[in-house]
Design a protein around this motif. Structure first.
Motif, mmCIF file in Angstrom:
data_model
loop_
_atom_site.group_PDB
_atom_site.id
_atom_site.type_symbol
_atom_site.label_atom_id
_atom_site.label_comp_id
_atom_site.label_asym_id
_atom_site.label_seq_id
_atom_site.Cartn_x
_atom_site.Cartn_y
_atom_site.Cartn_z
ATOM 1 N N ASP A 1 0.830 -1.203 0.000
ATOM 2 C CA ASP A 1 0.000 0.000 0.000
ATOM 3 C C ASP A 1 0.862 1.250 0.000
ATOM 4 O O ASP A 1 0.578 2.220 -0.707
ATOM 5 C CB ASP A 1 -0.919 0.010 1.226
ATOM 6 N N LEU A 2 1.922 1.241 0.811
ATOM 7 C CA LEU A 2 2.786 2.417 0.868
ATOM 8 C C LEU A 2 3.446 2.686 -0.475
ATOM 9 O O LEU A 2 3.489 3.832 -0.942
ATOM 10 C CB LEU A 2 3.847 2.218 1.959
ATOM 11 N N LEU A 3 3.964 1.642 -1.112
ATOM 12 C CA LEU A 3 4.591 1.834 -2.423
ATOM 13 C C LEU A 3 3.586 2.315 -3.453
ATOM 14 O O LEU A 3 3.912 3.123 -4.332
ATOM 15 C CB LEU A 3 5.240 0.526 -2.880
ATOM 16 N N ASP A 4 2.340 1.832 -3.352
ATOM 17 C CA ASP A 4 1.301 2.278 -4.272
ATOM 18 C C ASP A 4 1.005 3.757 -4.081
ATOM 19 O O ASP A 4 0.895 4.519 -5.060
ATOM 20 C CB ASP A 4 0.033 1.453 -4.052
ATOM 21 N N VAL A 5 0.899 4.193 -2.822
ATOM 22 C CA VAL A 5 0.637 5.610 -2.554
ATOM 23 C C VAL A 5 1.819 6.465 -2.995
ATOM 24 O O VAL A 5 1.640 7.560 -3.548
ATOM 25 C CB VAL A 5 0.338 5.822 -1.051
ATOM 26 N N VAL A 6 3.036 5.973 -2.762
ATOM 27 C CA VAL A 6 4.230 6.701 -3.204
ATOM 28 C C VAL A 6 4.186 6.942 -4.706
ATOM 29 O O VAL A 6 4.401 8.069 -5.185
ATOM 30 C CB VAL A 6 5.509 5.918 -2.831
ATOM 31 N N TRP A 7 3.906 5.890 -5.471
ATOM 32 C CA TRP A 7 3.908 6.024 -6.928
ATOM 33 C C TRP A 7 2.779 6.938 -7.404
ATOM 34 O O TRP A 7 2.983 7.779 -8.282
ATOM 35 C CB TRP A 7 3.785 4.648 -7.580
ATOM 36 N N ARG A 8 1.590 6.796 -6.805
ATOM 37 C CA ARG A 8 0.465 7.626 -7.240
ATOM 38 C C ARG A 8 0.703 9.098 -6.923
ATOM 39 O O ARG A 8 0.397 9.967 -7.730
ATOM 40 C CB ARG A 8 -0.833 7.131 -6.594
ATOM 41 N N MET A 9 1.266 9.383 -5.751
ATOM 42 C CA MET A 9 1.543 10.775 -5.408
ATOM 43 C C MET A 9 2.647 11.348 -6.286
ATOM 44 O O MET A 9 2.564 12.489 -6.754
ATOM 45 C CB MET A 9 1.928 10.895 -3.936
ATOM 46 N N TYR A 10 3.688 10.565 -6.527
ATOM 47 C CA TYR A 10 4.783 11.023 -7.396
ATOM 48 C C TYR A 10 4.273 11.310 -8.802
ATOM 49 O O TYR A 10 4.606 12.335 -9.401
ATOM 50 C CB TYR A 10 5.875 9.957 -7.418
ATOM 51 N N LYS A 11 3.460 10.408 -9.320
ATOM 52 C CA LYS A 11 2.946 10.577 -10.681
ATOM 53 C C LYS A 11 1.985 11.761 -10.770
ATOM 54 O O LYS A 11 1.997 12.506 -11.756
ATOM 55 C CB LYS A 11 2.252 9.289 -11.128
ATOM 56 N N ALA A 12 1.158 11.954 -9.743
ATOM 57 C CA ALA A 12 0.157 13.014 -9.781
ATOM 58 C C ALA A 12 0.786 14.403 -9.674
ATOM 59 O O ALA A 12 0.257 15.374 -10.221
ATOM 60 C CB ALA A 12 -0.866 12.811 -8.665
ATOM 61 N N HIS A 13 1.927 14.509 -8.978
ATOM 62 C CA HIS A 13 2.521 15.825 -8.719
ATOM 63 C C HIS A 13 3.957 15.904 -9.210
ATOM 64 O O HIS A 13 4.751 16.690 -8.682
ATOM 65 C CB HIS A 13 2.473 16.125 -7.215
ATOM 66 N N ILE A 14 4.291 15.136 -10.228
ATOM 67 C CA ILE A 14 5.679 15.068 -10.687
ATOM 68 C C ILE A 14 6.187 16.430 -11.160
ATOM 69 O O ILE A 14 7.354 16.780 -10.935
ATOM 70 C CB ILE A 14 5.829 14.008 -11.805
ATOM 71 N N GLY A 15 5.324 17.223 -11.773
ATOM 72 C CA GLY A 15 5.746 18.534 -12.246
ATOM 73 C C GLY A 15 6.202 19.425 -11.100
ATOM 74 O O GLY A 15 7.255 20.088 -11.190
ATOM 75 N N ARG A 16 5.444 19.462 -10.018
ATOM 76 C CA ARG A 16 5.817 20.280 -8.866
ATOM 77 C C ARG A 16 7.087 19.752 -8.200
ATOM 78 O O ARG A 16 7.970 20.524 -7.826
ATOM 79 C CB ARG A 16 4.655 20.321 -7.865
ATOM 80 N N PHE A 17 7.198 18.435 -8.066
ATOM 81 C CA PHE A 17 8.387 17.856 -7.434
ATOM 82 C C PHE A 17 9.651 18.144 -8.260
ATOM 83 O O PHE A 17 10.696 18.511 -7.717
ATOM 84 C CB PHE A 17 8.223 16.344 -7.260
ATOM 85 N N LEU A 18 9.553 17.981 -9.574
ATOM 86 C CA LEU A 18 10.712 18.245 -10.426
ATOM 87 C C LEU A 18 11.071 19.726 -10.403
ATOM 88 O O LEU A 18 12.260 20.084 -10.451
ATOM 89 C CB LEU A 18 10.429 17.796 -11.859
ATOM 90 N N GLY A 19 10.065 20.595 -10.339
ATOM 91 C CA GLY A 19 10.340 22.030 -10.257
ATOM 92 C C GLY A 19 11.097 22.381 -8.994
ATOM 93 O O GLY A 19 12.032 23.204 -9.016
ATOM 94 N N ILE A 20 10.717 21.776 -7.867
ATOM 95 C CA ILE A 20 11.422 22.028 -6.604
ATOM 96 C C ILE A 20 12.851 21.517 -6.684
ATOM 97 O O ILE A 20 13.804 22.198 -6.286
ATOM 98 C CB ILE A 20 10.672 21.365 -5.436
ATOM 99 N N ALA A 21 13.029 20.303 -7.206
ATOM 100 C CA ALA A 21 14.372 19.724 -7.301
ATOM 101 C C ALA A 21 15.253 20.492 -8.279
ATOM 102 O O ALA A 21 16.467 20.625 -8.067
ATOM 103 C CB ALA A 21 14.275 18.256 -7.716
ATOM 104 N N ALA A 22 14.665 21.014 -9.345
ATOM 105 C CA ALA A 22 15.446 21.713 -10.368
ATOM 106 C C ALA A 22 16.090 22.980 -9.839
ATOM 107 O O ALA A 22 17.134 23.412 -10.362
ATOM 108 C CB ALA A 22 14.547 22.046 -11.564
#
Length: 371
Positions: A19-40
């Motif tokens: 379940d945790l890995l599923d939530v991790v992947w869904r959250m990463y996929k849903a907000h990948i643009g924001r996460f990549l912007g922060i990391a960039a």
């Protein structure tokens, strides 16, 4: 607590590994643009500097030469590369904290902004550096204490080299190897027990020492589940990184057609790209693991529910949870003797609510929902 996603806090619950890995992947996929912007914000400028330093460090370098020599360009590039690595070491905790803050806001139902998460992270930068330094010192100290007997043994045997036979050297080598394995395992144990210290700084606004103690207490009784989860997250990110880097790295090492400076520049660019893409995935996993520990041990989900319905006083009635006995997947148990969650007096069962199947009239199915 402000929320923008209706009912998001009501999804908080203890998570099994799948379940945790599923939530991790869904959250990463849903907000990948924001996460990549922060990391960039960190990876792009420092990545460009690292690529330039790698190219300068390997300028004119011939690995096939039997006597390769450093030029002035190589020495300057090496010094530049060391500076860039130091800048990465200082800046990465801020980037990780900013992503952790964004993950936390998404998980608890809010909408983060780029400027907001970085202002938040910069405020905690000194404590984050303190956690990084103290964790490294603790790990090195534990490993050093274990290896002291091995160093003393080899030093003594070196003094008496003439009187020591091959069998004694073999025994000493085996003992040194065993002590090294113990040291590595102790270092892993320290890393696991202190993994959420930085998250305690970011999400609970604690100082460095307080955060280390907080992490030690949170992971107590949950060492193996935490180790397994962190290991799988590390393995996942490592495999994804290898998929990005290895298609060029392997041919570059077996052929001599690409100059060394170009090769190192490309490898640095691929490495930075992989970190930019997959570092957020690892941070999402660690943040959700941190909340899972709090839910299992502190009833954090029930506390958030109480706040969400404007009844923060109910949070004081949440009994402390004990770690689930199963490795994964079980709901956290309540301490023996705790009052029923329904508020019924001890010794009495809460009333059962009728369902459509309990009524005498099959057509009568409009039972009121439980308050």
């Amino acid at each position: 607590m402000s929320t923008t996603q209706s009912g998001a806090v009501f999804e908080l619950k203890p998570l099994g590994l799948a379940d945790l890995l599923d939530v991790v992947w869904r959250m990463y996929k849903a907000h990948i643009g924001r996460f990549l912007g922060i990391a960039a914000v960190v990876y792009l400028p420092l990545g460009v500097l690292q690529i330039a330093a790698a190219a300068l460090m390997m300028q004119g370098w011939d690995m096939a030469s039997p006597t390769p020599a450093f030029s002035d360009y190589n020495l300057i590039g090496l010094g530049f590369f060391v500076i860039v690595i130091f800048l990465f070491w200082a800046a990465i905790p801020v980037m990780q904290a900013a992503i952790a803050k964004a993950v936390s806001e998404y998980y608890l139902g809010s909408e983060p902004t780029l400027g907001g998460v970085y202002r938040f992270a910069l405020h905690r930068w000194p404590s984050l550096l303190g956690v990084a330094i103290l964790t490294a010192l603790i790990g090195a100290g534990v490993c050093g204490l274990v290896m002291v007997p091995a160093v003393a043994l080899f030093a003594g045997m070196g003094v008496m080299a003439e009187d020591v036979g091959p069998s004694m050297w073999a025994v000493a080598a085996l003992g040194g190897l065993l002590l090294a394995l113990v040291a590595v395992n102790l270092w892993i144990a320290v890393v696991v027990r202190l993994f959420c210290a930085a998250l305690a700084v970011v999400l609970e606004d604690r100082g460095a020492i307080d955060a280390l103690l907080r992490s030690w207490n949170l992971t107590q009784g949950r060492f193996w589940p935490t180790l397994v989860t962190l290991g799988i997250l590390w393995l996942l990110v490592s495999v994804l990184t290898a998929i990005v880097v290895w298609p060029f790295q392997i041919p570059a090492y077996v052929t001599d057609y690409v100059p060394e400076n170009v090769e190192q520049s490309i490898l640095s660019a691929l490495s930075i790209t992989a970190q930019l893409l997959f570092q957020p995935l690892h941070i999402v996993g660690t943040v959700l693991l941190y909340y899972d520990l709090r839910i299992r041990k502190e009833g954090f989900d029930l506390t958030m529910m109480a706040e969400a319905i404007n009844e923060p006083g109910l949070a004081e009635q949440v009994p402390e949870r004990r770690p689930a006995e199963a490795l994964y997947g079980g709901e956290a148990e309540e301490p023996a003797g705790a009052e029923p969650a329904s508020g019924a007096p001890p010794g009495e069962q809460s009333p059962s609510w009728p369902t459509a199947g309990d009524t005498d009239d099959p057509a009568d199915t409009d039972w009121p929902s439980r308050p």
